[in-house]
Write a protein that holds these residues in place. Structure first.
Motif, PDB file in Angstrom:
ATOM      1  N   GLN A 196      17.928 -18.279 -24.242  1.00 16.43           N
ATOM      2  CA  GLN A 196      16.591 -18.733 -24.596  1.00 16.43           C
ATOM      3  C   GLN A 196      15.656 -18.802 -23.390  1.00 16.43           C
ATOM      4  O   GLN A 196      14.543 -19.291 -23.499  1.00 16.43           O
ATOM      5  CB  GLN A 196      16.679 -20.123 -25.245  1.00 16.43           C
ATOM      6  CG  GLN A 196      17.569 -20.159 -26.478  1.00 16.43           C
ATOM      7  CD  GLN A 196      17.788 -21.579 -26.974  1.00 16.43           C
ATOM      8  OE1 GLN A 196      17.109 -22.503 -26.553  1.00 16.43           O
ATOM      9  NE2 GLN A 196      18.741 -21.756 -27.871  1.00 16.43           N
ATOM     10  N   ASP A 198      12.939 -18.079 -20.906  1.00 14.85           N
ATOM     11  CA  ASP A 198      11.688 -17.333 -20.949  1.00 14.85           C
ATOM     12  C   ASP A 198      11.026 -17.478 -19.585  1.00 14.85           C
ATOM     13  O   ASP A 198      10.723 -18.587 -19.156  1.00 14.85           O
ATOM     14  CB  ASP A 198      10.792 -17.892 -22.058  1.00 14.85           C
ATOM     15  CG  ASP A 198       9.486 -17.121 -22.183  1.00 14.85           C
ATOM     16  OD1 ASP A 198       9.413 -16.002 -21.640  1.00 14.85           O
ATOM     17  OD2 ASP A 198       8.550 -17.642 -22.812  1.00 14.85           O
ATOM     18  N   HIS A 200       8.371 -15.401 -16.453  1.00 12.69           N
ATOM     19  CA  HIS A 200       7.444 -14.315 -16.141  1.00 12.69           C
ATOM     20  C   HIS A 200       7.296 -14.227 -14.630  1.00 12.69           C
ATOM     21  O   HIS A 200       7.330 -15.241 -13.931  1.00 12.69           O
ATOM     22  CB  HIS A 200       6.077 -14.563 -16.783  1.00 12.69           C
ATOM     23  CG  HIS A 200       5.141 -13.397 -16.650  1.00 12.69           C
ATOM     24  ND1 HIS A 200       5.238 -12.275 -17.439  1.00 12.69           N
ATOM     25  CD2 HIS A 200       4.103 -13.174 -15.799  1.00 12.69           C
ATOM     26  CE1 HIS A 200       4.300 -11.413 -17.091  1.00 12.69           C
ATOM     27  NE2 HIS A 200       3.600 -11.931 -16.096  1.00 12.69           N
TER      28      HIS A 200
END
Length: 557
Positions: A196, A198, A200
């Motif tokens: 899970q 996440d 960037h």
């Protein structure tokens, strides 16, 4: 005709109103397209914002020319409200006739996503115009020019408030290699969040990026390695001299005990804000509990199988003698055995007591002439063994003394235990009875031994001593671990084979640089359980560990 005139007047009023509205809107100030570069600069001086510390004095013509060229390429920006907060520098550029001062906002070590460096032209009220510059320009400004022939290096830091990792380099990085290095090595300490994650990657320039993790659980920690990152020139950033330099750990925001099964599932968890020591405790000849020592001299007795907690409430220590300070943060140390609530404890590393953990009562048993390093009760609970300094100062060697239930010394062996550390530092020395005749003590860090970490076993019947090394990983398990962590230089602190069931299948390992790992030899699987301290296996085949950013002392053999 009147109707037409009416519409004309209305149209004029609307246009005038619109024009008035337009004129009341504030004009957006456009950034200046070009930085006003000073000409014929002879020297550049860099100080802190107050001007009290000189950071660089540059007079090399090529370096100054490169700095000025960088300013020509500076990207126009704005004065924000508020401005990002970085390290402020004053830059004075001097030519033959004048000196110009600029303010530089060094944001490289912050979690700024868009900028690495901002430079301002000042007026009487402070910064009035701003431009953006890359990491390479800031390195040049502070004296790190390309002629220094540095090896390719990465510099990673963690911002826990924003769950960000800031990475800088001294070469332009290949962006694809950054993506791959993170994806190939990223692991978490909680299995349920592994899929899970996440995140960037934000690039502010070719020598700096920020990784922002969006979903990180409170008790979850992350680990990844950047050894796979390559420079645009094809050079590797992996460091042979510092094998764990490019390892990054984002620590979870909670700490405490955790029970993890061999499928890497967390069976139970007991959160604590802090602790200073953890000690295995025997009760009725079973090692079934842990004693957690807290900073306020309180303790929690925890059942290994269930996680149930019993708070220790012993606060009165009669006839207490002034003792010694120590370097482990608690003024009381219990023996490793509780029988029907009865045990022993040492207060301030000097006075030994017989204690009842159920009633909170203590009675003085013995006063040591030298600092006490460790204490353990015999299986029949009729004798207590202590380790005391072998010398008049706090040193590495410790003597073993055995007392009977009346506090009388019945056995002594000089220099029975050793733990390599500098004189003057008082740490806990693990000690435990194997049976009613043999006592195990720590024996590690002594250069003339065949092993670095080990134990000594003393038979109190004949005073004989046997030394042996701690358990080590078998070759197959070691190979699996080295392949996974990316090197052979890991400092292994503890190895615990699963004592029940498939004894040669599972190994729990604590490594100095990364924390705790679980190795499954049969499935050829290596799992990271998180940073912290490896405690032990319990009877249910679960690994018990202390999960936190800081490793704490575990005082079991």
């Amino acid at each position: 005709m009147k109707a037409a005139n009416g519409w004309s007047i209305l149209l004029i009023l609307v246009l005038l109103f619109a024009a008035g509205c337009k004129n009341t809107e504030p004009e957006v100030e456009k950034p200046d397209p070009m930085f006003p570069v000073m000409e014929r600069v002879k020297s550049v001086a860099v100080t802190n914002d107050e001007g009290t510390e000189v950071l660089a004095n540059l007079e090399n013509e090529e370096v100054i020319a490169a700095l000025l060229l960088g300013l020509h390429d500076a990207v126009p920006s704005y004065i924000e409200d508020p401005e990002p907060s970085g390290k402020l520098l004053k830059v004075k550029m001097t030519n033959e006739s004048a000196t110009q001062t600029y303010t530089v906002n060094d944001l490289r070590e912050t979690d700024s996503l868009d900028y690495s460096v901002k430079i301002y032209v000042d007026n009487s009220d402070g910064p009035s115009r701003a431009w953006v510059l890359p990491t390479a320009w800031a390195r040049l400004l502070l004296g790190y020019d390309s002629s220094m022939n540095e090896e390719p290096l990465l510099y990673a830091s963690v911002n826990t408030l924003s769950n960000s990792v800031v990475v800088q380099s001294n070469r332009n990085m290949n962006r694809d290699s950054v993506d791959k290095a993170i994806k190939d090595t990223l692991v978490t300490s909680m299995m349920e969040t592994n899929d899970q994650l996440d995140y960037h990657i934000y690039w502010s320039d070719p020598q700096r990026f920020v990784i922002r993790f969006a979903k990180v659980g409170e008790g979850n920690s992350l680990l990844f390695r950047l050894d796979g990152v390559m420079a645009e020139t094809g050079e590797s950033f992996a460091s042979k001299s510092q094998p764990f330099r490019n390892q990054v750990i984002v620590y979870g925001k909670s700490s405490g005990l955790r029970w993890v099964n061999t499928n890497r599932e967390i069976e139970r968890e007991q959160k604590y804000d802090s602790a200073v020591l953890i000690q295995p405790i025997w009760s009725d000849n079973q090692q079934d509990s842990l004693l957690v020592y807290h900073h306020n001299d309180s303790q929690s007795l925890i059942k290994l199988s269930t996680g149930d907690i019993h708070a220790m409430n012993l606060t009165e220590w009669p006839q207490l003698k002034k003792g010694y300070g120590n370097d482990y943060g608690t003024g009381v140390l219990y023996a490793d055995r509780f029988t029907s609530g009865m045990s022993y404890a040492v207060k301030e590393n000097k006075t030994v007591y017989r204690v009842n953990s159920r009633t909170g009562e203590a009675s003085k048993l013995y006063v040591s002439e030298k600092p006490i390093y460790g204490i353990a009760a015999s299986p029949d609970n009729k004798r207590v063994a202590i380790l005391v300094s072998s010398d008049s100062i706090i040193s590495s060697f410790a003597d073993l003394i055995v007392l009977n239930s009346l506090g009388k010394e019945i056995f002594r062996k000089n220099k029975a235990s050793f733990s390599g550390h500098s004189d003057g530092f008082l740490f806990v020395y693990p000690i435990s009875w194997l049976d009613n005749h043999r006592i195990g003590v720590i024996f590690q860090g002594k250069g003339d031994e065949e092993f670095l970490r080990g134990k000594a076993y003393i038979n109190i019947e004949d005073a004989s001593m046997k030394k042996e090394a701690d358990v080590s990983l078998p070759d197959e398990a070691m190979q699996l671990l080295e392949n996974y962590i990316g090197g052979t230089d890991a400092e292994i602190l503890r190895v615990l084979p699963n004592p029940s069931g498939e004894k040669e299948r599972y190994y729990a390992v604590q490594i100095a640089a990364t924390g705790i790992w679980l190795i499954d030899v049969i499935s050829h699987k290596v799992s990271w359980l998180g940073p912290g301290t490896l405690i032990q296996w319990n009877d249910l085949g679960e690994v018990v560990l202390w999960h936190s950013q800081d490793s704490i002392a575990f005082i079991g053999l």
